[in-house]
Design an enzyme around this catalytic site. Structure first.
Site, PDB file in Angstrom:
ATOM      1  N   GLY A 209       0.826  -1.198   0.000  1.00 14.04           N
ATOM      2  CA  GLY A 209       0.000   0.000   0.000  1.00 14.04           C
ATOM      3  C   GLY A 209       0.858   1.245   0.000  1.00 14.04           C
ATOM      4  O   GLY A 209       1.999   1.237  -0.454  1.00 14.04           O
ATOM      5  N   CYS A 210       0.321   2.307   0.560  1.00 17.66           N
ATOM      6  CA  CYS A 210       1.012   3.593   0.599  1.00 17.66           C
ATOM      7  C   CYS A 210       2.343   3.459   1.316  1.00 17.66           C
ATOM      8  O   CYS A 210       2.407   2.999   2.447  1.00 17.66           O
ATOM      9  CB  CYS A 210       0.136   4.621   1.309  1.00 17.66           C
ATOM     10  SG  CYS A 210       0.960   6.192   1.591  1.00 17.66           S
ATOM     11  N   PHE A 211       3.413   3.888   0.666  1.00 18.67           N
ATOM     12  CA  PHE A 211       4.733   3.721   1.276  1.00 18.67           C
ATOM     13  C   PHE A 211       4.952   4.617   2.483  1.00 18.67           C
ATOM     14  O   PHE A 211       5.829   4.349   3.293  1.00 18.67           O
ATOM     15  CB  PHE A 211       5.868   3.838   0.272  1.00 18.67           C
ATOM     16  CG  PHE A 211       5.895   5.016  -0.673  1.00 18.67           C
ATOM     17  CD1 PHE A 211       5.410   6.267  -0.352  1.00 18.67           C
ATOM     18  CD2 PHE A 211       6.473   4.854  -1.918  1.00 18.67           C
ATOM     19  CE1 PHE A 211       5.477   7.341  -1.221  1.00 18.67           C
ATOM     20  CE2 PHE A 211       6.558   5.916  -2.816  1.00 18.67           C
ATOM     21  CZ  PHE A 211       6.059   7.163  -2.457  1.00 18.67           C
ATOM     22  N   TRP A 212       4.163   5.668   2.667  1.00 19.84           N
ATOM     23  CA  TRP A 212       4.325   6.510   3.851  1.00 19.84           C
ATOM     24  C   TRP A 212       4.079   5.712   5.128  1.00 19.84           C
ATOM     25  O   TRP A 212       4.785   5.882   6.121  1.00 19.84           O
ATOM     26  CB  TRP A 212       3.377   7.701   3.825  1.00 19.84           C
ATOM     27  CG  TRP A 212       3.595   8.680   2.713  1.00 19.84           C
ATOM     28  CD1 TRP A 212       4.715   8.826   1.945  1.00 19.84           C
ATOM     29  CD2 TRP A 212       2.666   9.643   2.251  1.00 19.84           C
ATOM     30  NE1 TRP A 212       4.527   9.835   1.032  1.00 19.84           N
ATOM     31  CE2 TRP A 212       3.283  10.359   1.192  1.00 19.84           C
ATOM     32  CE3 TRP A 212       1.373   9.986   2.615  1.00 19.84           C
ATOM     33  CZ2 TRP A 212       2.638  11.390   0.517  1.00 19.84           C
ATOM     34  CZ3 TRP A 212       0.733  11.015   1.943  1.00 19.84           C
ATOM     35  CH2 TRP A 212       1.370  11.705   0.904  1.00 19.84           C
ATOM     36  N   CYS A 213       3.056   4.865   5.112  1.00 18.38           N
ATOM     37  CA  CYS A 213       2.728   4.045   6.295  1.00 18.38           C
ATOM     38  C   CYS A 213       3.833   3.028   6.557  1.00 18.38           C
ATOM     39  O   CYS A 213       4.305   2.881   7.684  1.00 18.38           O
ATOM     40  CB  CYS A 213       1.426   3.281   6.071  1.00 18.38           C
ATOM     41  SG  CYS A 213      -0.036   4.279   5.839  1.00 18.38           S
TER      42      CYS A 213
END
Length: 184
Positions: free
Chosen positions: A14-18
């Site tokens: 998913g989102c790489f920020w998480c």
């Protein structure tokens, strides 16, 4: 950490920020870098990857010391942080760039990834069929600098407040109790 014995793993959940922000908190992880992998476009930009036309996934490349944290522990965190039963999405993030994918470097690492998937499935943490891809690693393209440590720099940004922050709190509670977090 002994830099001579460091290893790397690259995966998308998913989102790489998480994913990046959580892995950077783990003991034994030297770095977690947001980037792109698995596509056909050289040196892609975030805007290009978001179109879904580059074939790349948002990924995180982890450099770690296996004497401190094992591959299996990293995989446990990976499967904790995202739902491996959602095809090409995580929550409201939809598209092939958000796919669940583990990149392996050789057959031994592929076998370890297959075992990690099996172990996670058998745990019952996620109901449904796992769709996590196993793909031969080719190249990692680091994301733009503003994506690195994004949550730490932008915790009040709406997506960070609504999605990343709560995921980090759940992660800290679970893995902090297991003693896997740095005390920073």
């Amino acid at each position: 950490m002994d830099n001579n014995n460091l290893e790397q793993i690259t995966f998308g959940g998913g989102c790489f920020w998480c994913v990046e922000s959580c892995f950077n908190m783990l003991k034994g992880v030297q770095s977690a870098i947001s980037g792109y992998s698995g596509g056909h476009k050289d040196n892609p930009t975030y805007e290009e990857v978001c179109t879904g036309e580059t074939g790349h996934a948002e990924v995180v490349q982890i450099t770690y010391d296996p004497a401190v944290i094992s591959y299996e522990q990293l995989m446990d965190v990976f499967f904790f942080l995202h739902d491996p039963t959602q095809l090409n999405r995580q929550g409201n993030d939809i598209g092939t760039q958000y796919r669940s994918v583990i990149y392996y470097k050789d057959e031994a690492e592929k076998a370890k990834a297959e075992q990690a998937i099996k172990t996670s499935q058998e745990s019952g943490r996620w109901q449904g069929t796992y769709v996590t891809e196993l793909t031969k690693f080719d190249i990692f393209w680091p994301a733009e600098q503003y994506h690195q440590g994004y949550y730490n720099e932008n915790p009040t940004q709406p997506y960070c407040s609504a999605v990343v922050g709560p995921k980090i709190q759940k992660f800290k509670k679970h893995f902090g109790e297991l003693g896997m977090l740095n005390q920073a």
